[in-house]
Design an enzyme around this catalytic site. Sequence first.
Site, mmCIF file in Angstrom:
data_model
loop_
_atom_site.group_PDB
_atom_site.id
_atom_site.type_symbol
_atom_site.label_atom_id
_atom_site.label_comp_id
_atom_site.label_asym_id
_atom_site.label_seq_id
_atom_site.Cartn_x
_atom_site.Cartn_y
_atom_site.Cartn_z
ATOM 1 N N HIS A 260 0.851 -1.198 0.000
ATOM 2 C CA HIS A 260 0.000 0.000 0.000
ATOM 3 C C HIS A 260 0.874 1.231 0.000
ATOM 4 O O HIS A 260 1.957 1.217 0.581
ATOM 5 C CB HIS A 260 -0.933 0.009 1.224
ATOM 6 C CG HIS A 260 -2.085 0.951 1.062
ATOM 7 N ND1 HIS A 260 -2.000 2.270 1.445
ATOM 8 C CD2 HIS A 260 -3.309 0.783 0.513
ATOM 9 C CE1 HIS A 260 -3.144 2.863 1.151
ATOM 10 N NE2 HIS A 260 -3.960 1.986 0.583
ATOM 11 N N GLU A 315 -7.764 -5.294 -0.567
ATOM 12 C CA GLU A 315 -8.285 -6.071 -1.689
ATOM 13 C C GLU A 315 -8.263 -7.574 -1.454
ATOM 14 O O GLU A 315 -9.017 -8.307 -2.072
ATOM 15 C CB GLU A 315 -7.502 -5.734 -2.967
ATOM 16 C CG GLU A 315 -7.508 -4.269 -3.341
ATOM 17 C CD GLU A 315 -8.847 -3.773 -3.846
ATOM 18 O OE1 GLU A 315 -9.879 -4.136 -3.246
ATOM 19 O OE2 GLU A 315 -8.852 -3.034 -4.826
HETATM 20 N N1 ACO Z 1 4.137 -7.550 -4.671
HETATM 21 C C1 ACO Z 1 5.467 -7.562 -4.874
HETATM 22 N N2 ACO Z 1 6.245 -6.466 -4.760
HETATM 23 C C2 ACO Z 1 5.628 -5.328 -4.412
HETATM 24 C C3 ACO Z 1 4.234 -5.250 -4.179
HETATM 25 C C4 ACO Z 1 3.497 -6.440 -4.313
HETATM 26 N N3 ACO Z 1 2.188 -6.461 -4.110
HETATM 27 N N4 ACO Z 1 3.928 -3.978 -3.850
HETATM 28 C C5 ACO Z 1 5.055 -3.270 -3.895
HETATM 29 N N5 ACO Z 1 6.091 -4.084 -4.241
HETATM 30 C C6 ACO Z 1 7.488 -3.721 -4.365
HETATM 31 C C7 ACO Z 1 7.738 -2.938 -5.643
HETATM 32 O O1 ACO Z 1 8.041 -3.783 -6.725
HETATM 33 C C8 ACO Z 1 8.896 -2.067 -5.228
HETATM 34 O O2 ACO Z 1 10.081 -2.818 -5.304
HETATM 35 P P1 ACO Z 1 11.448 -2.119 -5.826
HETATM 36 O O3 ACO Z 1 11.652 -0.955 -4.913
HETATM 37 O O4 ACO Z 1 12.451 -3.202 -5.696
HETATM 38 O O5 ACO Z 1 11.147 -1.688 -7.230
HETATM 39 C C9 ACO Z 1 8.647 -1.788 -3.757
HETATM 40 O O6 ACO Z 1 7.815 -2.844 -3.291
HETATM 41 C C10 ACO Z 1 7.960 -0.476 -3.520
HETATM 42 O O7 ACO Z 1 6.858 -0.373 -4.401
HETATM 43 P P2 ACO Z 1 6.193 0.981 -4.882
HETATM 44 O O8 ACO Z 1 5.832 0.821 -6.323
HETATM 45 O O9 ACO Z 1 7.019 2.167 -4.508
HETATM 46 O O10 ACO Z 1 4.947 1.021 -3.973
HETATM 47 P P3 ACO Z 1 3.681 1.940 -4.182
HETATM 48 O O11 ACO Z 1 3.461 2.693 -2.971
HETATM 49 O O12 ACO Z 1 3.731 2.720 -5.439
HETATM 50 O O13 ACO Z 1 2.614 0.771 -4.428
HETATM 51 C C11 ACO Z 1 0.705 -0.458 -4.635
HETATM 52 C C12 ACO Z 1 1.423 0.590 -3.811
HETATM 53 C C13 ACO Z 1 0.418 0.085 -6.042
HETATM 54 C C14 ACO Z 1 -0.631 -0.806 -3.979
HETATM 55 C C15 ACO Z 1 1.569 -1.742 -4.724
HETATM 56 O O14 ACO Z 1 1.885 -2.226 -3.450
HETATM 57 C C16 ACO Z 1 0.964 -2.816 -5.594
HETATM 58 O O15 ACO Z 1 1.120 -2.783 -6.811
HETATM 59 N N6 ACO Z 1 0.234 -3.826 -4.987
HETATM 60 C C17 ACO Z 1 -0.393 -4.871 -5.747
HETATM 61 C C18 ACO Z 1 -1.721 -4.403 -6.328
HETATM 62 C C19 ACO Z 1 -2.794 -4.182 -5.252
HETATM 63 O O16 ACO Z 1 -2.913 -4.932 -4.312
HETATM 64 N N7 ACO Z 1 -3.572 -3.101 -5.456
HETATM 65 C C20 ACO Z 1 -4.614 -2.698 -4.533
HETATM 66 C C21 ACO Z 1 -4.130 -1.599 -3.644
HETATM 67 S S1 ACO Z 1 -5.304 -1.169 -2.370
HETATM 68 C C22 ACO Z 1 -6.297 0.001 -3.085
HETATM 69 O O17 ACO Z 1 -5.865 0.839 -3.838
HETATM 70 C C23 ACO Z 1 -7.732 0.008 -2.791
#
Ligand code: ACO
Length: 370
Positions: A260, A315
Amino acid sequence: MNIPLKTLESPAGDVFAAGLEGIVAAETVLSHVDGAAGRLVLRGHQLEQLADWSFEAVLALLWRDLARENLDETQIRLRLGAARVVAFERMTSALPALDGLSQVEALRLLLSLLPDVETECHHLVAVASVPVFAAAIARRGRGLDPVRPDASLGAAADFLRMLHGAEQGPEKVRALETYLVTVADHGLNASTFATRVIASTQAGLFSSVIGGLCALKGPLHGGAPGPVLDMLDAIRSEENIAPWLTEALDRGERLMGFGHRIYRVRDPRADALKRAVSALRDTGGRIGFAEKVEAQALALLAERKPLRPLQTNVEFYTALLLEAVGFPRESFTNVFAAGRMAGWTAHVLEQDRVGRLIRPQSRYVGRMPA
Ligand code: ACO
């Protein structure tokens, strides 16, 4: 141009966040997301306190002193019932135009039928319309005719009735109600920000919330719960959990339902939904299996990204709850929109009071003329 960096630095040395993290872009009385403590507050109430409220009571809370008329829970229930009937009439002639569209695209199309004329109750119309449209769209996906609303029921009970064609038991209604309440508002998330930007141009409430829906649709926001079930189906067995998750992470994929932007600890909404879905009797063994997947996913994420706390988000248990009350996974984003419409409309009303165009700046990094 592909910009892979999360933060960008100008020649002058100033840094900005490409995802606007940490930037305060609005003041609101509606909700507060405390990412470090894993706490969500809606107008002075902790989420855990609200989880057994009716959706109408939460609407009354969110709209209070922002809408022109303050309505209580009972008045909102009555007005929503009447507005659902109007929405149904408005929708029926448009149904053939939905062929070939995904369920969320179909909802976007039906919402666009609502005219942006200034009325005192457009926020009520928006909230009332989504369950009517979403249930009809889900039934259409199964080749079934839409079911006329029953104005005497609460929003959650009638949503399930319009989906299934018959009233559902109080357990399922309560579970859906908890879901709608839990996702009602959540700070300046991507869809709410999009909604407020459009509202700030005075484009009108329906145009604003359609923008919110468009932002919600993406898998990084509200489009994740369908893929959560796809993941559970693909894993299939307990022995396959670790190998499947490991291979997905090796391919650089994100695990849906984890991580998140704001929460650095567990998303409190995940717990509220887990409790609600655990109270349902017939979940076909999904919960136990999902808990095992969750535990292994969290362990692997902690190992792979030790510097980035990645926890279960809303989710994950949304997927299980909506499946258990009978929604097809293609309609999950539309059900999310039914709940979040509460927050979007309240934010439009609040933004109208602010009355200031939201217009940030970009930094030009292209070439200048010679
Ligand atoms: N699985 C694996 N790796 C992840 C995940 C995940 N679910 N989420 C983040 N990471 C990793 C990224 O790859 C990144 O790695 P890196 O630094 O080596 O490149 C690191 O963690 C940080 O990620 P960011 O992209 O900076 O995190 P951000 O705050 O932008 O992402 C998000 C938040 C979009 C929700 C992300 O965690 C994600 O894509 N989750 C999966 C999709 C999901 O569950 N969406 C629903 C969100 S809840 C809602 O909006 C209602």
